[in-house]
Design an enzyme around this catalytic site. Structure first.
Site, PDB file in Angstrom:
ATOM      1  N   ASN A  19      -2.193   4.210  -3.885  1.00 26.12           N
ATOM      2  CA  ASN A  19      -3.074   5.128  -3.160  1.00 26.12           C
ATOM      3  C   ASN A  19      -2.441   6.500  -2.936  1.00 26.12           C
ATOM      4  O   ASN A  19      -3.150   7.513  -2.901  1.00 26.12           O
ATOM      5  CB  ASN A  19      -3.437   4.469  -1.813  1.00 26.12           C
ATOM      6  CG  ASN A  19      -3.999   5.453  -0.820  1.00 26.12           C
ATOM      7  OD1 ASN A  19      -5.140   5.893  -0.954  1.00 26.12           O
ATOM      8  ND2 ASN A  19      -3.202   5.839   0.173  1.00 26.12           N
TER       9      ASN A  19
ATOM     10  N   LYS B  29      -6.193  13.008 -11.989  1.00 29.58           N
ATOM     11  CA  LYS B  29      -7.074  11.865 -11.715  1.00 29.58           C
ATOM     12  C   LYS B  29      -7.697  11.336 -13.018  1.00 29.58           C
ATOM     13  O   LYS B  29      -7.990  10.141 -13.108  1.00 29.58           O
ATOM     14  CB  LYS B  29      -8.128  12.246 -10.670  1.00 29.58           C
ATOM     15  CG  LYS B  29      -7.532  12.407  -9.264  1.00 29.58           C
ATOM     16  CD  LYS B  29      -6.903  11.099  -8.756  1.00 29.58           C
ATOM     17  CE  LYS B  29      -6.315  11.203  -7.360  1.00 29.58           C
ATOM     18  NZ  LYS B  29      -5.763   9.944  -6.840  1.00 29.58           N
TER      19      LYS B  29
ATOM     20  N   ARG C  37       5.688   0.159 -12.602  1.00 29.85           N
ATOM     21  CA  ARG C  37       6.848  -0.308 -13.406  1.00 29.85           C
ATOM     22  C   ARG C  37       7.718  -1.252 -12.590  1.00 29.85           C
ATOM     23  O   ARG C  37       8.321  -2.187 -13.116  1.00 29.85           O
ATOM     24  CB  ARG C  37       7.646   0.916 -13.880  1.00 29.85           C
ATOM     25  CG  ARG C  37       8.839   0.589 -14.763  1.00 29.85           C
ATOM     26  CD  ARG C  37       8.390  -0.010 -16.089  1.00 29.85           C
ATOM     27  NE  ARG C  37       9.501  -0.465 -16.900  1.00 29.85           N
ATOM     28  CZ  ARG C  37      10.079  -1.652 -16.790  1.00 29.85           C
ATOM     29  NH1 ARG C  37       9.643  -2.524 -15.893  1.00 29.85           N
ATOM     30  NH2 ARG C  37      11.085  -1.988 -17.579  1.00 29.85           N
TER      31      ARG C  37
ATOM     32  N   TYR D 151      -5.559  19.059 -10.529  1.00 31.17           N
ATOM     33  CA  TYR D 151      -5.836  17.833  -9.750  1.00 31.17           C
ATOM     34  C   TYR D 151      -6.744  16.910 -10.563  1.00 31.17           C
ATOM     35  O   TYR D 151      -6.486  15.703 -10.673  1.00 31.17           O
ATOM     36  CB  TYR D 151      -6.470  18.176  -8.394  1.00 31.17           C
ATOM     37  CG  TYR D 151      -6.847  16.939  -7.601  1.00 31.17           C
ATOM     38  CD1 TYR D 151      -5.856  16.098  -7.083  1.00 31.17           C
ATOM     39  CD2 TYR D 151      -8.180  16.592  -7.400  1.00 31.17           C
ATOM     40  CE1 TYR D 151      -6.196  14.940  -6.378  1.00 31.17           C
ATOM     41  CE2 TYR D 151      -8.525  15.435  -6.692  1.00 31.17           C
ATOM     42  CZ  TYR D 151      -7.520  14.612  -6.186  1.00 31.17           C
ATOM     43  OH  TYR D 151      -7.855  13.472  -5.497  1.00 31.17           O
TER      44      TYR D 151
ATOM     45  N   ILE E  14       0.855  -1.195   0.000  1.00 32.06           N
ATOM     46  CA  ILE E  14       0.000   0.000   0.000  1.00 32.06           C
ATOM     47  C   ILE E  14       0.888   1.241   0.000  1.00 32.06           C
ATOM     48  O   ILE E  14       1.713   1.412   0.908  1.00 32.06           O
ATOM     49  CB  ILE E  14      -0.909   0.037   1.253  1.00 32.06           C
ATOM     50  CG1 ILE E  14      -1.738  -1.246   1.375  1.00 32.06           C
ATOM     51  CG2 ILE E  14      -1.812   1.278   1.232  1.00 32.06           C
ATOM     52  CD1 ILE E  14      -2.561  -1.340   2.666  1.00 32.06           C
TER      53      ILE E  14
ATOM     54  N   VAL F 295     -13.990  12.163   1.035  1.00 33.79           N
ATOM     55  CA  VAL F 295     -13.615  11.289   2.155  1.00 33.79           C
ATOM     56  C   VAL F 295     -12.913  12.160   3.187  1.00 33.79           C
ATOM     57  O   VAL F 295     -12.000  12.929   2.840  1.00 33.79           O
ATOM     58  CB  VAL F 295     -12.633  10.171   1.716  1.00 33.79           C
ATOM     59  CG1 VAL F 295     -12.475   9.138   2.818  1.00 33.79           C
ATOM     60  CG2 VAL F 295     -13.057   9.515   0.416  1.00 33.79           C
TER      61      VAL F 295
ATOM     62  N   ASP G 243       9.484   8.296  -1.004  1.00 41.74           N
ATOM     63  CA  ASP G 243       8.668   9.235  -1.784  1.00 41.74           C
ATOM     64  C   ASP G 243       8.396   8.583  -3.147  1.00 41.74           C
ATOM     65  O   ASP G 243       9.351   8.228  -3.858  1.00 41.74           O
ATOM     66  CB  ASP G 243       9.464  10.543  -1.944  1.00 41.74           C
ATOM     67  CG  ASP G 243       8.642  11.656  -2.561  1.00 41.74           C
ATOM     68  OD1 ASP G 243       7.827  11.392  -3.459  1.00 41.74           O
ATOM     69  OD2 ASP G 243       8.847  12.816  -2.149  1.00 41.74           O
TER      70      ASP G 243
HETATM   71  P1  NDP Z   1      -4.302  11.729   3.012  1.00 43.95           P
HETATM   72  O1  NDP Z   1      -3.667  13.069   2.847  1.00 43.95           O
HETATM   73  O2  NDP Z   1      -4.942  11.415   4.319  1.00 43.95           O
HETATM   74  O3  NDP Z   1      -3.272  10.576   2.650  1.00 43.95           O
HETATM   75  C1  NDP Z   1      -2.429  10.700   1.537  1.00 43.95           C
HETATM   76  C2  NDP Z   1      -1.311   9.673   1.648  1.00 43.95           C
HETATM   77  O4  NDP Z   1      -0.467   9.803   0.504  1.00 43.95           O
HETATM   78  C3  NDP Z   1      -0.452   9.897   2.875  1.00 43.95           C
HETATM   79  O5  NDP Z   1      -0.192   8.654   3.474  1.00 43.95           O
HETATM   80  C4  NDP Z   1       0.819  10.505   2.316  1.00 43.95           C
HETATM   81  O6  NDP Z   1       1.917  10.067   3.100  1.00 43.95           O
HETATM   82  C5  NDP Z   1       0.879   9.863   0.932  1.00 43.95           C
HETATM   83  N1  NDP Z   1       1.689  10.630   0.012  1.00 43.95           N
HETATM   84  C6  NDP Z   1       1.452  11.873  -0.485  1.00 43.95           C
HETATM   85  N2  NDP Z   1       2.451  12.257  -1.280  1.00 43.95           N
HETATM   86  C7  NDP Z   1       3.352  11.228  -1.293  1.00 43.95           C
HETATM   87  C8  NDP Z   1       4.610  11.025  -1.925  1.00 43.95           C
HETATM   88  N3  NDP Z   1       5.159  11.943  -2.724  1.00 43.95           N
HETATM   89  N4  NDP Z   1       5.256   9.851  -1.718  1.00 43.95           N
HETATM   90  C9  NDP Z   1       4.713   8.907  -0.907  1.00 43.95           C
HETATM   91  N5  NDP Z   1       3.536   9.039  -0.283  1.00 43.95           N
HETATM   92  C10 NDP Z   1       2.867  10.200  -0.466  1.00 43.95           C
HETATM   93  O7  NDP Z   1      -5.394  11.646   1.851  1.00 43.95           O
HETATM   94  P2  NDP Z   1      -6.363  10.468   1.363  1.00 43.95           P
HETATM   95  O8  NDP Z   1      -6.233   9.264   2.183  1.00 43.95           O
HETATM   96  O9  NDP Z   1      -7.675  11.077   1.204  1.00 43.95           O
HETATM   97  O10 NDP Z   1      -5.763  10.235  -0.094  1.00 43.95           O
HETATM   98  C11 NDP Z   1      -5.432   8.968  -0.604  1.00 43.95           C
HETATM   99  C12 NDP Z   1      -5.767   8.926  -2.084  1.00 43.95           C
HETATM  100  O11 NDP Z   1      -7.173   9.074  -2.228  1.00 43.95           O
HETATM  101  C13 NDP Z   1      -5.144  10.034  -2.918  1.00 43.95           C
HETATM  102  O12 NDP Z   1      -4.702   9.488  -4.141  1.00 43.95           O
HETATM  103  C14 NDP Z   1      -6.300  10.997  -3.153  1.00 43.95           C
HETATM  104  O13 NDP Z   1      -6.141  11.722  -4.333  1.00 43.95           O
HETATM  105  C15 NDP Z   1      -7.445  10.015  -3.235  1.00 43.95           C
HETATM  106  N6  NDP Z   1      -8.781  10.562  -3.032  1.00 43.95           N
HETATM  107  C16 NDP Z   1      -9.096  11.205  -1.863  1.00 43.95           C
HETATM  108  C17 NDP Z   1     -10.379  11.703  -1.678  1.00 43.95           C
HETATM  109  C18 NDP Z   1     -10.766  12.477  -0.477  1.00 43.95           C
HETATM  110  O14 NDP Z   1     -11.805  13.171  -0.508  1.00 43.95           O
HETATM  111  N7  NDP Z   1     -10.044  12.387   0.633  1.00 43.95           N
HETATM  112  C19 NDP Z   1     -11.420  11.494  -2.694  1.00 43.95           C
HETATM  113  C20 NDP Z   1     -10.976  10.814  -3.883  1.00 43.95           C
HETATM  114  C21 NDP Z   1      -9.704  10.344  -4.012  1.00 43.95           C
HETATM  115  P3  NDP Z   1       3.179  10.960   3.511  1.00 43.95           P
HETATM  116  O15 NDP Z   1       2.701  12.359   3.704  1.00 43.95           O
HETATM  117  O16 NDP Z   1       3.680  10.300   4.768  1.00 43.95           O
HETATM  118  O17 NDP Z   1       4.099  10.792   2.369  1.00 43.95           O
HETATM  119  C1  8X3 Z   2     -10.871  14.107  -3.981  1.00 49.62           C
HETATM  120  C2  8X3 Z   2     -12.303  14.486  -4.159  1.00 49.62           C
HETATM  121  O1  8X3 Z   2     -13.855  16.241  -5.113  1.00 49.62           O
HETATM  122  O2  8X3 Z   2     -12.111  16.994  -3.593  1.00 49.62           O
HETATM  123  O3  8X3 Z   2     -10.374  13.444  -5.091  1.00 49.62           O
HETATM  124  O4  8X3 Z   2     -11.577  16.330  -5.828  1.00 49.62           O
HETATM  125  S1  8X3 Z   2     -12.446  16.085  -4.703  1.00 49.62           S
END
Ligand code: NDP
Ligand code: 8X3
Length: 260
Positions: A94, A164, A128, A160, A14, A193, A67
């Site tokens: 994710n 996506k 990859r 953004y 993950i 979320v 990262d």
């Molecule tokens: P969070 O900000 O809670 O979690 C994001 C996670 O991504 C963190 O664990 C962060 O870890 C990691 N991350 C960010 N940048 C990097 C990087 N460069 N390298 C490694 N890890 C990284 O947000 P969400 O859980 O909401 O987001 C998870 C996914 O869900 C994203 O792809 C987001 O676009 C998507 N999403 C979210 C929605 C929402 O409304 N919340 C709706 C739709 C999609 P760390 O900072 O430790 O690196």
């Molecule tokens: C996250 C949901 O609507 O903020 O992907 O873009 S939204």
């Protein structure tokens, strides 16, 4: 330590496990005995999560603080994986973020680069590295976390949303490339979320972030973890290709019914 992890279950990797959807998925899957490789940039947070999963669920975890934008460090870390962790069966792409909410004419190049490099190149980097093993074993499952923002575009969210939409295209393309090898590719596309997502988007402005979830019940990260668990537990001949999951109060990217 004696773990309760089930050696017959695939190893799940993950990305972005330190928060939100990734963290909730790690907990959900640890409870069900999956062995987990967990990644994220925040090394201390990642360590705390693995200690928690190991003590609470007797989970078998391997943490890689990294990262997803940095391909050479990623490659180095995965090349050095101990033999018993190398056969990754499920990859959950994710890690991702939104940075800023601005019209294109006022957008920040740093924000754009961060979103494009994380949300698009991050998925490509991970895939990859991991997909060739799945293809060689003729078995595997990749789940990309997309968004309603990959199906619609909303004002001030062009970049953004573009990243996506790219995840959507990559999911379709990977599925076409991997289908001869029996490797499944799915996407999970949530609406709002409640995670650190908005706090990150608004660069630590908690008040502004809280307003995003005002007046309605947003999805919780556990709701998404539950869907991911459902997807990965289907029989071998079934692939759930795409799930769009929204809060009941959200009709589209821009229509949220708020009780004010
Ligand atoms: P969070 O900000 O809670 O979690 C994001 C996670 O991504 C963190 O664990 C962060 O870890 C990691 N991350 C960010 N940048 C990097 C990087 N460069 N390298 C490694 N890890 C990284 O947000 P969400 O859980 O909401 O987001 C998870 C996914 O869900 C994203 O792809 C987001 O676009 C998507 N999403 C979210 C929605 C929402 O409304 N919340 C709706 C739709 C999609 P760390 O900072 O430790 O690196
Ligand atoms: C996250 C949901 O609507 O903020 O992907 O873009 S939204």
């Amino acid at each position: 330590m004696q773990t309760k992890a089930n050696p017959k279950k695939p190893i799940v990797l993950i990305t972005g496990a330190t928060s939100g959807i990734g963290r909730a998925s790690a907990i959900h899957l640890a409870k069900d005995g999956y062995r987990l490789i967990l990644t994220g940039r925040r090394a201390v947070t990642l360590k705390k999560l693995t200690v928690y999963l190991e003590s609470k669920y007797k989970a078998d975890c391997y943490a890689i603080p990294v990262d997803v934008r940095d391909y050479s460090t990623l490659k180095n870390s995965f090349d050095k994986l101990p033999e018993e962790w190398k056969s990754i069966g499920i990859l959950i792409n994710n890690a991702g973020l939104a940075a800023g909410l601005d019209p294109v004419q006022e957008g920040s190049l740093n924000d754009w680069n961060q979103m494009i490099d994380t949300n698009i190149k991050g998925i490509l980097h991970m895939t990859r590295l991991i997909a060739p093993g799945m293809i060689a074993r003729k078995k595997g499952h990749i789940i990309n976390i997309g968004s309603v923002a990959g199906k619609e575009v909303y004002p001030k969210g062009a970049v953004y949303c573009a990243t996506k939409h790219a995840v959507e295209a990559l999911t379709l393309g990977m599925r076409q490339d991997f289908v001869p090898y029996g490797v499944k590719v799915s996407s999970v596309c949530p609406g709002a979320v409640e995670t650190e997502f908005s706090l990150v988007r608004f660069k630590g402005d908690q008040e502004r972030a809280d307003k995003v979830y005002d007046g309605f019940v947003p999805l919780q990260p556990e709701d998404i973890a539950d869907v991911i668990h459902f997807i990965i537990t289907r029989p071998a001949h079934v692939n759930i290709q795409d799930v769009l999951i929204m809060p009941t109060a959200q009709a589209s990217a821009t229509i949220i019914h708020r009780q004010v």
